[in-house]
Motif scaffolding. Structure first.
Motif, mmCIF file in Angstrom:
data_model
loop_
_atom_site.group_PDB
_atom_site.id
_atom_site.type_symbol
_atom_site.label_atom_id
_atom_site.label_comp_id
_atom_site.label_asym_id
_atom_site.label_seq_id
_atom_site.Cartn_x
_atom_site.Cartn_y
_atom_site.Cartn_z
ATOM 1 N N ALA A 180 0.826 -1.207 0.000
ATOM 2 C CA ALA A 180 0.000 0.000 0.000
ATOM 3 C C ALA A 180 0.859 1.256 0.000
ATOM 4 O O ALA A 180 0.559 2.230 -0.707
ATOM 5 N N ALA A 181 1.933 1.253 0.776
ATOM 6 C CA ALA A 181 2.810 2.423 0.827
ATOM 7 C C ALA A 181 3.444 2.681 -0.531
ATOM 8 O O ALA A 181 3.491 3.832 -1.009
ATOM 9 N N ASP A 182 3.939 1.635 -1.181
ATOM 10 C CA ASP A 182 4.551 1.804 -2.500
ATOM 11 C C ASP A 182 3.545 2.310 -3.526
ATOM 12 O O ASP A 182 3.825 3.226 -4.300
ATOM 13 N N LEU A 183 2.365 1.711 -3.543
ATOM 14 C CA LEU A 183 1.358 2.090 -4.534
ATOM 15 C C LEU A 183 0.826 3.493 -4.282
ATOM 16 O O LEU A 183 0.572 4.255 -5.222
ATOM 17 N N ALA A 184 0.660 3.852 -3.008
ATOM 18 C CA ALA A 184 0.235 5.219 -2.690
ATOM 19 C C ALA A 184 1.309 6.216 -3.103
ATOM 20 O O ALA A 184 1.004 7.301 -3.621
ATOM 21 N N GLY A 185 2.575 5.843 -2.888
ATOM 22 C CA GLY A 185 3.662 6.706 -3.313
ATOM 23 C C GLY A 185 3.721 6.877 -4.818
ATOM 24 O O GLY A 185 4.253 7.871 -5.322
ATOM 25 N N ALA A 186 3.162 5.910 -5.553
ATOM 26 C CA ALA A 186 3.139 5.993 -7.017
ATOM 27 C C ALA A 186 1.927 6.752 -7.533
ATOM 28 O O ALA A 186 1.757 6.894 -8.749
ATOM 29 N N GLY A 187 1.068 7.217 -6.634
ATOM 30 C CA GLY A 187 -0.068 8.034 -7.064
ATOM 31 C C GLY A 187 -1.414 7.364 -7.016
ATOM 32 O O GLY A 187 -2.425 7.974 -7.378
ATOM 33 N N PHE A 188 -1.475 6.100 -6.579
ATOM 34 C CA PHE A 188 -2.752 5.422 -6.454
ATOM 35 C C PHE A 188 -3.359 5.689 -5.076
ATOM 36 O O PHE A 188 -2.643 5.716 -4.071
ATOM 37 N N ALA A 189 -4.671 5.859 -5.026
ATOM 38 C CA ALA A 189 -5.368 5.860 -3.745
ATOM 39 C C ALA A 189 -5.588 4.413 -3.325
ATOM 40 O O ALA A 189 -5.855 3.548 -4.164
ATOM 41 N N ILE A 190 -5.457 4.146 -2.032
ATOM 42 C CA ILE A 190 -5.623 2.795 -1.514
ATOM 43 C C ILE A 190 -7.009 2.681 -0.886
ATOM 44 O O ILE A 190 -7.356 3.433 0.023
ATOM 45 N N THR A 191 -7.787 1.728 -1.378
ATOM 46 C CA THR A 191 -9.161 1.546 -0.924
ATOM 47 C C THR A 191 -9.268 0.237 -0.167
ATOM 48 O O THR A 191 -8.768 -0.797 -0.613
ATOM 49 N N SER A 192 -9.917 0.277 0.991
ATOM 50 C CA SER A 192 -10.117 -0.937 1.768
ATOM 51 C C SER A 192 -11.320 -0.732 2.693
ATOM 52 O O SER A 192 -12.029 0.275 2.589
ATOM 53 N N GLU A 233 -15.870 -10.277 -11.902
ATOM 54 C CA GLU A 233 -17.138 -10.130 -12.613
ATOM 55 C C GLU A 233 -17.270 -8.749 -13.237
ATOM 56 O O GLU A 233 -17.939 -8.588 -14.270
ATOM 57 N N GLU A 234 -16.659 -7.743 -12.608
ATOM 58 C CA GLU A 234 -16.740 -6.367 -13.098
ATOM 59 C C GLU A 234 -15.614 -6.040 -14.079
ATOM 60 O O GLU A 234 -15.422 -4.881 -14.449
ATOM 61 N N ASN A 235 -14.866 -7.077 -14.491
ATOM 62 C CA ASN A 235 -13.748 -6.908 -15.432
ATOM 63 C C ASN A 235 -12.670 -5.982 -14.891
ATOM 64 O O ASN A 235 -12.040 -5.231 -15.643
ATOM 65 N N ARG A 236 -12.477 -6.023 -13.584
ATOM 66 C CA ARG A 236 -11.370 -5.302 -12.970
ATOM 67 C C ARG A 236 -10.205 -6.274 -12.780
ATOM 68 O O ARG A 236 -10.390 -7.497 -12.715
ATOM 69 N N GLU A 237 -9.013 -5.735 -12.651
ATOM 70 C CA GLU A 237 -7.843 -6.580 -12.450
ATOM 71 C C GLU A 237 -7.834 -7.124 -11.018
ATOM 72 O O GLU A 237 -8.197 -6.423 -10.076
ATOM 73 N N VAL A 238 -7.413 -8.373 -10.884
ATOM 74 C CA VAL A 238 -7.269 -8.983 -9.559
ATOM 75 C C VAL A 238 -5.843 -9.505 -9.428
ATOM 76 O O VAL A 238 -5.324 -10.176 -10.328
ATOM 77 N N PHE A 239 -5.220 -9.164 -8.315
ATOM 78 C CA PHE A 239 -3.849 -9.568 -8.027
ATOM 79 C C PHE A 239 -3.847 -10.325 -6.704
ATOM 80 O O PHE A 239 -4.653 -10.053 -5.816
ATOM 81 N N ALA A 240 -2.926 -11.252 -6.562
ATOM 82 C CA ALA A 240 -2.828 -12.007 -5.318
ATOM 83 C C ALA A 240 -1.370 -12.310 -5.002
ATOM 84 O O ALA A 240 -0.573 -12.595 -5.899
ATOM 85 N N ILE A 241 -1.056 -12.213 -3.709
ATOM 86 C CA ILE A 241 0.290 -12.541 -3.243
ATOM 87 C C ILE A 241 0.298 -14.012 -2.839
ATOM 88 O O ILE A 241 -0.475 -14.425 -1.977
ATOM 89 N N PRO A 242 1.134 -14.827 -3.438
ATOM 90 C CA PRO A 242 1.143 -16.257 -3.089
ATOM 91 C C PRO A 242 1.792 -16.476 -1.730
ATOM 92 O O PRO A 242 2.489 -15.609 -1.197
ATOM 93 N N GLY A 243 1.549 -17.633 -1.168
ATOM 94 C CA GLY A 243 2.144 -17.984 0.124
ATOM 95 C C GLY A 243 2.470 -19.454 0.190
ATOM 96 O O GLY A 243 2.383 -20.182 -0.811
ATOM 97 N N THR A 288 5.857 -8.026 -6.202
ATOM 98 C CA THR A 288 6.224 -6.667 -5.824
ATOM 99 C C THR A 288 5.112 -5.712 -6.250
ATOM 100 O O THR A 288 4.298 -6.022 -7.139
ATOM 101 N N SER A 289 5.105 -4.528 -5.644
ATOM 102 C CA SER A 289 4.124 -3.520 -6.028
ATOM 103 C C SER A 289 4.328 -3.069 -7.467
ATOM 104 O O SER A 289 3.374 -2.650 -8.138
ATOM 105 N N ALA A 290 5.554 -3.151 -7.958
ATOM 106 C CA ALA A 290 5.819 -2.758 -9.346
ATOM 107 C C ALA A 290 5.048 -3.637 -10.325
ATOM 108 O O ALA A 290 4.658 -3.184 -11.402
ATOM 109 N N ASP A 291 4.808 -4.907 -9.973
ATOM 110 C CA ASP A 291 4.022 -5.789 -10.837
ATOM 111 C C ASP A 291 2.634 -5.207 -11.074
ATOM 112 O O ASP A 291 2.091 -5.275 -12.180
ATOM 113 N N ILE A 292 2.044 -4.641 -10.013
ATOM 114 C CA ILE A 292 0.694 -4.072 -10.102
ATOM 115 C C ILE A 292 0.725 -2.753 -10.859
ATOM 116 O O ILE A 292 -0.074 -2.519 -11.775
#
Length: 378
Positions: A140-152, A252-262, A285-289
């Motif tokens: 979240a910190a990386d993506l927010a620093g890149a200009g994205f708003a983080i929604t949760s 279903e809404e044709n949005r991108e979905v990402f997942a961190i494996p474990g 990494t956040s760069a992937d997103i």
């Protein structure tokens, strides 16, 4: 007849909901016409109390309890500094308007501009592991620093960690509630919600003022989270969880979905693995997103790019033995040839350094520990 007040009056009718609301609009063209000409077959499907309220409106119009409540709700919002965003108007979030039967009205505290930023949802388990919480915060910190708003969803665990990560990066973050915006839930995150507002973020809900956090509200909240966002990042989730609902809705809404494996041994990784099988993008990494969504990362100096500090040989050996999967103390003893007491002391040192964490029946590396291992072997 004012369209927003008519919409609030319609939504006051128990059993109507967004789906039937949009059916009315498709038939009548606007909320006022739908309220005044409510079709009898649909009215019969509503609970008795809702039928009585509408019949009272039919008789008394603006003097009815239904209309008076809607006008009072608007006044309460004005007094509390809560904005009402009506679907179909310019201030309603564009992406959310594109989903099937979006919330007719959003209640907003904070800056409406935050809802119009490119958003990425970060969701996951309430009882997340230390590694999961750190991943949520760091991504979240990386993506927010890149200009994205983080929604949760302001929940405990991954949600809260994601909001805090965005705040740490001085970014915008949006909290979507399953309660009224004046009934912050959970109470443990009230201070976090106020931080979000102070930092220029937003708290939103489709629930009226005073609505409590009921189980039936959270699937509706989840569709708002995914609907507002360009993509959804699933950090940790069990096979049965609300976070998987959010990911499914996003697909279903044709949005991108990402997942961190474990680890395959971690129950909280199974939800991530399931959505990856269903087509979600595996990310490390956040760069992937950011790359996939067209954003630009300014190559932030994160834990992943920091060189590991030197450790004693015994601790380095133990980090290598822990590897990528959880290990029991017996497995570690067999792999390192060290006795249990010595291992326990070394594991404690790794925990204090933030490189390892305890799990039921064993130990695993934290994200910082995994970075150290990569630096040692890279």
């Amino acid at each position: 007849m004012d369209a927003l007040t008519a919409t609030l009056a319609l939504l006051r009718l128990e059993g109507l909901g967004p789906a039937r609301y949009w059916q009315l609009l498709e038939h009548f063209g606007d909320a006022a016409a739908g309220l005044q000409s409510f079709p009898e077959p649909l009215l019969r499907k509503l609970p008795e109390r809702a039928q009585s309220r509408w019949l009272d409106f039919e008789r008394r119009g603006h003097r009815s309890e239904l209309w008076q409540w809607a006008e009072a709700e608007r006044a309460r919002c004005a007094d509390a500094g809560v904005r009402l965003l009506h679907a179909g108007t310019d201030d309603y979030p564009e992406l959310l308007a594109q989903i099937s039967r979006p919330p007719p009205v959003l209640y907003l505290r904070g800056r409406a501009e935050a809802l119009h930023l490119p958003q990425i949802a970060v969701v996951g388990a309430r009882r997340a592991s230390r590694a999961g919480l750190e991943n949520a915060r760091a991504f979240a910190a990386d993506l927010a620093g890149a200009g994205f708003a983080i929604t949760s969803g302001l929940a405990l665990g991954v949600d809260a960690a994601a909001h805090r990560g965005a705040l740490q990066a001085d970014g915008a973050t949006v909290a979507v509630l399953g309660s009224g915006v004046d009934r912050l839930y959970p109470r443990r995150n009230v201070a976090l919600a106020e931080e979000i507002l102070t930092a220029g973020g937003a708290v939103v809900s489709e629930m009226p003022l005073g609505a409590s956090a009921e189980a039936a509200n959270f699937p509706r909240r989840n569709r708002i989270i995914s609907g507002l966002s360009l993509g959804v990042l699933l950090v940790e989730a069990a096979l049965r969880s609300g976070s998987l609902i959010t990911a499914r809705l996003a697909l279903e809404e044709n949005r991108e979905v990402f997942a961190i494996p474990g680890s395959i041994h971690n129950p909280l990784a199974r939800g991530c693995h399931r959505v990856i099988k269903q087509g979600a993008a595996l990310v490390e990494t956040s760069a992937d997103i950011a790359e996939q969504l067209g954003g630009l990362l300014s190559v932030p100096q994160t834990a992943a790019s920091a060189a590991p500090a030197p450790l004693p040989e015994g601790q380095r050996t133990l980090i290598a033995a822990l590897g990528g999967d959880p290990r029991s103390i017996e497995q570690l003893a067999a792999e390192t040839g060290r006795d249990t007491g010595e291992l326990m002391a070394a594991l404690l040192q790794l925990e204090l350094a933030g490189l390892a964490e305890t799990l039921p029946g064993g130990y695993q590396l934290t994200p910082a520990g995994a970075v150290y291992l990569q630096g040692e072997t890279g």
